[in-house]
Motif scaffolding. Structure first.
Motif, PDB file in Angstrom:
ATOM      1  N   UNK A  42      -4.199  -0.378  10.304  1.00  0.00           N
ATOM      2  CA  UNK A  42      -4.035  -1.646   9.588  1.00  0.00           C
ATOM      3  C   UNK A  42      -5.204  -1.891   8.637  1.00  0.00           C
ATOM      4  N   UNK A  43      -6.401  -1.555   9.127  1.00  0.00           N
ATOM      5  CA  UNK A  43      -7.601  -1.759   8.313  1.00  0.00           C
ATOM      6  C   UNK A  43      -7.580  -0.871   7.074  1.00  0.00           C
ATOM      7  N   UNK A  44      -7.238   0.387   7.264  1.00  0.00           N
ATOM      8  CA  UNK A  44      -7.211   1.313   6.140  1.00  0.00           C
ATOM      9  C   UNK A  44      -6.182   0.879   5.105  1.00  0.00           C
ATOM     10  N   UNK A  45      -5.015   0.473   5.578  1.00  0.00           N
ATOM     11  CA  UNK A  45      -3.975   0.059   4.628  1.00  0.00           C
ATOM     12  C   UNK A  45      -4.371  -1.227   3.895  1.00  0.00           C
ATOM     13  N   UNK A  46      -5.038  -2.131   4.584  1.00  0.00           N
ATOM     14  CA  UNK A  46      -5.506  -3.358   3.930  1.00  0.00           C
ATOM     15  C   UNK A  46      -6.519  -3.026   2.839  1.00  0.00           C
ATOM     16  N   UNK A  47      -7.430  -2.111   3.175  1.00  0.00           N
ATOM     17  CA  UNK A  47      -8.438  -1.710   2.187  1.00  0.00           C
ATOM     18  C   UNK A  47      -7.798  -0.979   1.010  1.00  0.00           C
ATOM     19  N   UNK A  48      -6.825  -0.116   1.300  1.00  0.00           N
ATOM     20  CA  UNK A  48      -6.129   0.632   0.246  1.00  0.00           C
ATOM     21  C   UNK A  48      -5.395  -0.333  -0.692  1.00  0.00           C
ATOM     22  N   UNK A  49      -4.724  -1.324  -0.109  1.00  0.00           N
ATOM     23  CA  UNK A  49      -4.028  -2.316  -0.938  1.00  0.00           C
ATOM     24  C   UNK A  49      -5.011  -3.081  -1.816  1.00  0.00           C
ATOM     25  N   UNK A  50      -6.177  -3.425  -1.229  1.00  0.00           N
ATOM     26  CA  UNK A  50      -7.200  -4.123  -1.999  1.00  0.00           C
ATOM     27  C   UNK A  50      -7.668  -3.300  -3.190  1.00  0.00           C
ATOM     28  N   UNK A  51      -8.008  -2.046  -2.931  1.00  0.00           N
ATOM     29  CA  UNK A  51      -8.510  -1.189  -3.984  1.00  0.00           C
ATOM     30  C   UNK A  51      -7.448  -0.925  -5.046  1.00  0.00           C
ATOM     31  N   UNK A  52      -6.199  -0.754  -4.594  1.00  0.00           N
ATOM     32  CA  UNK A  52      -5.108  -0.541  -5.553  1.00  0.00           C
ATOM     33  C   UNK A  52      -4.986  -1.743  -6.487  1.00  0.00           C
ATOM     34  N   UNK A  53      -5.161  -2.954  -5.934  1.00  0.00           N
ATOM     35  CA  UNK A  53      -5.064  -4.173  -6.736  1.00  0.00           C
ATOM     36  C   UNK A  53      -6.244  -4.276  -7.709  1.00  0.00           C
TER      37      UNK A  53
END
Length: 429
Positions: free
Chosen positions: A254-265
């Motif tokens: 969950x943490x990795x996906x949250x960070x990935x979504x943040x960086x993608x944005x």
């Protein structure tokens, strides 16, 4: 042929009055001095014949006549007709009033607009002197029950001084030229003041645009510093996420996906500077989720924004700098019980987004420094809030700048308010 624009301009300028264009006090002083110097009555009237200045040098006869309501209206009418007679030629006109006294009317004209007239006279003219262009207005009104029925008024009328035509004409023209000059100069001064004010506004707008462009360049450079190789970064994050899933580490996934979504944005490339409010809130939610992992129970956050506001247009990356300020100044210094809230509601044509913390608040001086982009932190200028404020004003106008209230609740905390147009058309910019 008069165009619609000409008509509109005429309607606008027709509302002008002498008192709006120049100092009546100055006109009064000039008029008083002239009247005393040449020994004739003087007054400046508006287009209806009503006095703009106080009468100077009026005879006892005229003062009494003008104190009577019916006769006063006759005086005003004579002054009005005399002024408009002068207007038709563009030069002062000589005429007899309804009491048989001789007056001069000199029109005051500015930019082709009739503003009133200088009335000079209330004298008897020498019968032997030529009086060219004399217009007799004494018969404008019925004479029943007129002043001639009063012997005392007849005597006052006979006592009025007799003057040469040329002397009266010279006095009228002199005052006419001076009054017209004063009005013209005053008008030019007011126009210059308006032009100066417009130039100041244009300079301020140019300065604000230059500051905004500088802020955008700094934001672009900051974003570029993150873009070493975004594809490589996302691939690594996705790999870590899959490994966490295989190993059953759900929180890590969950943490990795949250960070990935943040960086993608953050690193997204788009032709538009705008996103739906719901997308901006998702980014902030991921950001706060990751901070909770680091700070643990030192703070809680709550995002309460009605779903109906999700499609509201929002400039890209305006919420996170504000939330980041909450973390840095309100949450980090605390050991526990920190709170960050994001709420939204409708206010007329706008959607209001409030970001609230429960920190110690900031001083009025600090608030001004933050909005001006000159606030200092650890030797560096803190420009995040300034950039957000500049972008909101640039896109939506000055009435959509950031609002900061501190202390906000129970002498603590800070509220930062963003005002977004509810129905903003991105295609219009």
């Amino acid at each position: 042929m008069q165009t619609g624009q000409d008509t509109a301009n005429h309607k606008t300028t027709a509302r002008r009055r002498l008192s709006d264009l120049t100092s009546v006090e100055t006109l009064q002083k000039v008029q008083d001095n002239f009247s005393a110097a040449v020994g004739v009555a003087m007054v400046i009237v508006d287009p209806r014949g009503e006095p703009v200045t106080n009468p100077s040098g009026f005879s006892n006869f005229c003062q009494y006549i003008r104190s009577h309501p019916m006769w006063r209206e006759r005086c005003y009418h004579c002054d009005s007709v005399g002024g408009r007679t002068a207007l038709s030629t563009g030069d002062p006109s000589i005429y007899k009033c309804h009491c048989g006294l001789v007056d001069f009317a000199a029109p005051i004209i500015m930019r082709g607009e009739y503003l009133g007239a200088v009335i000079c006279g209330q004298v008897n003219m020498r019968t032997s002197a030529p009086t060219p262009d004399l217009v007799d207005l004494s018969g404008l009104f019925p004479t029943e029950n007129s002043w001639r029925d009063d012997p005392a008024l007849v005597k006052l009328h006979e006592d009025i001084r007799v003057i040469d035509y040329e002397k009266l004409r010279s006095a009228a023209y002199s005052l006419y030229y001076i009054a017209s000059y004063i009005v013209e100069e005053s008008y030019s001064a007011s126009v210059n003041q308006e032009l100066y004010a417009k130039n100041v506004r244009l300079l301020e707008e140019s300065k604000r645009r230059a500051e905004l462009e500088r802020s955008l360049r700094e934001a672009e450079l900051q974003a570029l510093s993150y873009q070493v190789n975004p594809h490589f970064l996302f691939n690594v994050l996705n790999t870590i996420g899959r490994l966490a899933l295989i190993e059953g580490a759900e929180e890590t996934e969950t943490t990795v996906h949250a960070f990935a979504d943040m960086m993608r944005y953050v690193l997204k490339k788009s032709g538009s500077q705008f996103v739906p409010l719901s997308t901006e809130l998702d980014h902030v939610r991921n950001y706060l989720f990751l901070l909770r992992l680091r700070l643990g129970d030192r703070f809680t956050f709550n995002i309460s924004v009605p779903e109906e506001f999700g499609t509201t247009i929002c400039p890209f990356m305006v919420l996170q700098p504000i939330v980041e300020n909450c973390i840095n100044y309100a949450i980090e210094p605390r050991e526990s019980d920190g709170v960050v809230e994001i709420n939204a509601f409708r206010d007329g044509d706008d959607v209001i987004v409030d970001i609230v913390d429960n920190g110690d608040g900031i001083s009025a001086e600090r608030k001004q420094a933050v909005l001006a982009g000159v606030a200092d932190r650890d030797g560096r200028k803190s420009i995040g809030i300034y950039n957000v404020d500049s972008r909101l004003r640039h896109y939506f106008g000055d009435d959509h700048g950031l609002e900061i209230v501190s202390p906000f609740r129970e002498n603590r905390g800070t509220l930062v308010r963003i005002r977004l147009p509810a129905d903003y058309d991105v295609a219009a910019i």
